[in-house]
Motif scaffolding. Structure first.
Motif, PDB file in Angstrom:
ATOM      1  N   LEU A   1     -10.476  -1.945  -3.815  1.00 19.83           N
ATOM      2  CA  LEU A   1     -10.251  -3.271  -3.127  1.00 19.83           C
ATOM      3  C   LEU A   1      -9.486  -2.908  -1.696  1.00 19.83           C
ATOM      4  CD1 LEU A   1     -10.496  -6.118  -3.440  1.00 19.83           C
ATOM      5  CD2 LEU A   1      -8.532  -6.050  -4.694  1.00 19.83           C
ATOM      6  N   TYR A   2      -8.635  -1.942  -1.553  1.00 21.53           N
ATOM      7  CA  TYR A   2      -8.002  -1.554  -0.461  1.00 21.53           C
ATOM      8  C   TYR A   2      -8.964  -0.981   0.584  1.00 21.53           C
ATOM      9  CZ  TYR A   2      -5.403   1.728   2.926  1.00 21.53           C
ATOM     10  OH  TYR A   2      -4.880   2.187   4.001  1.00 21.53           O
ATOM     11  N   ALA A   3     -10.031  -0.412  -0.025  1.00 17.43           N
ATOM     12  CA  ALA A   3     -11.096   0.320   1.246  1.00 17.43           C
ATOM     13  C   ALA A   3     -12.012  -1.011   1.418  1.00 17.43           C
ATOM     14  CB  ALA A   3     -11.970   1.218   0.195  1.00 17.43           C
ATOM     15  N   GLY A   4     -12.375  -1.907   0.715  1.00 20.35           N
ATOM     16  CA  GLY A   4     -12.917  -3.109   1.257  1.00 20.35           C
ATOM     17  C   GLY A   4     -12.320  -3.624   2.147  1.00 20.35           C
ATOM     18  N   LEU A   5     -10.988  -4.011   2.115  1.00 17.62           N
ATOM     19  CA  LEU A   5     -10.122  -4.799   2.967  1.00 17.62           C
ATOM     20  C   LEU A   5      -9.868  -3.813   4.338  1.00 17.62           C
ATOM     21  CD1 LEU A   5      -7.222  -5.997   0.830  1.00 17.62           C
ATOM     22  CD2 LEU A   5      -8.603  -7.269   2.153  1.00 17.62           C
TER      23      LEU A   5
END
Length: 274
Positions: free
Chosen positions: A133-137
């Motif tokens: 999720l961090y990578a997506g953001l």
């Protein structure tokens, strides 16, 4: 030298209310205007949007702590009403408006820009491995407007910590619904009173509590055992440890400046939320 864990934990306390304005009424109204049926449609559309058109099974795995079937009640239905790109834009607009409303005059001060600059350096410095999720953001465009940029930065740090928290839960054998039940108990609530799981069938919640009791984590009357309390403390400590990498880019003085600068902003958000 690594930063003290107490300061890393303090950052989580300050980032949380800023990022969590996403889940307040103004962003919710934006999603309802798109045709969402309820709050949770908007929640899943906005939070899952950086993952693109991922199926419910993937969103469930990334979010970790929702009961089986919860995500599938919303994903992919919401993508028939909006797109991930539109959901990202609606979430940003609503969250920025909510944050600006809550912090009032602080929104237009040079201090906010300085604090955001420091926080942003931290927010884009951490490794993305194992943090979907961090990578997506991280892949999203960064807003230029100062309040929007602060919200986006807080969300990056919040989800970076969240991905690490999921890893800590997994390492300690705590399942998704178990995590919510333990959170309820830590707040002095019974599982059936906790907002994330109160709607689940009574027998399903009872089975989760019984499983925690059988593992020696919960007492007969629904409190923590010593083992349960220690396990929770270890999970929180590991979560802080895994979150620390985001702040390695900052010097000790810069982290102290960041904490001091965020404190009045976070306090204003909390006070307005109350």
């Amino acid at each position: 030298m690594p930063h003290p864990q107490a300061k890393v934990h303090r950052m989580s306390e300050l980032i949380e209310p800023i990022g969590a304005v996403t889940f307040s009424e103004i962003p919710n109204e934006g999603f309802l205007a798109l045709g969402m049926r309820n709050y949770w449609d908007g929640y899943f559309a906005g939070r899952a949007a950086p993952l693109g058109l991922a199926p419910a099974e993937v969103v469930h795995a990334v979010f970790y702590n929702f009961a089986d079937g919860e995500v599938a009640r919303h994903i992919p239905w919401v993508w028939g009403k909006t797109t991930p790109q539109e959901a990202i834009a609606v979430r940003e607009r609503g969250s920025t408006a909510a944050l600006r409303q809550r912090i009032g005059p602080l929104a237009d001060t040079p201090d906010l820009r300085r604090v955001t600059d420091l926080a942003y350096r931290a927010a884009v410095s951490a490794p993305t491995e194992g943090r979907p999720l961090y990578a997506g953001l991280r892949a999203l465009a960064v807003p230029a407007e100062p309040v929007a940029r602060l919200w986006h930065t807080a969300t990056l740090l919040r989800e970076h910590r969240g991905d690490g928290h999921n890893a800590a839960l997994l390492a300690h054998g705590i399942g998704g619904t178990e995590a919510h039940v333990l959170m309820a108990l830590s707040l002095g609530m019974r599982a059936e009173e906790f907002g994330r799981v109160h709607h689940l069938p009574e027998a399903q919640l009872a089975a989760v509590v019984d499983g925690l009791r059988a593992r020696g984590l919960v007492t007969a009357d629904g409190g923590f055992t010593d083992v349960g309390r220690t396990t929770r403390e270890r999970i929180e400590a590991l979560t802080d440890e895994l979150a620390a990498s985001a702040y390695d880019v900052l010097s000790a003085d810069e982290l102290d400046e960041l904490i001091a600068g965020l404190e009045p902003i976070a306090a204003a958000v909390r006070a307005a939320g109350d």
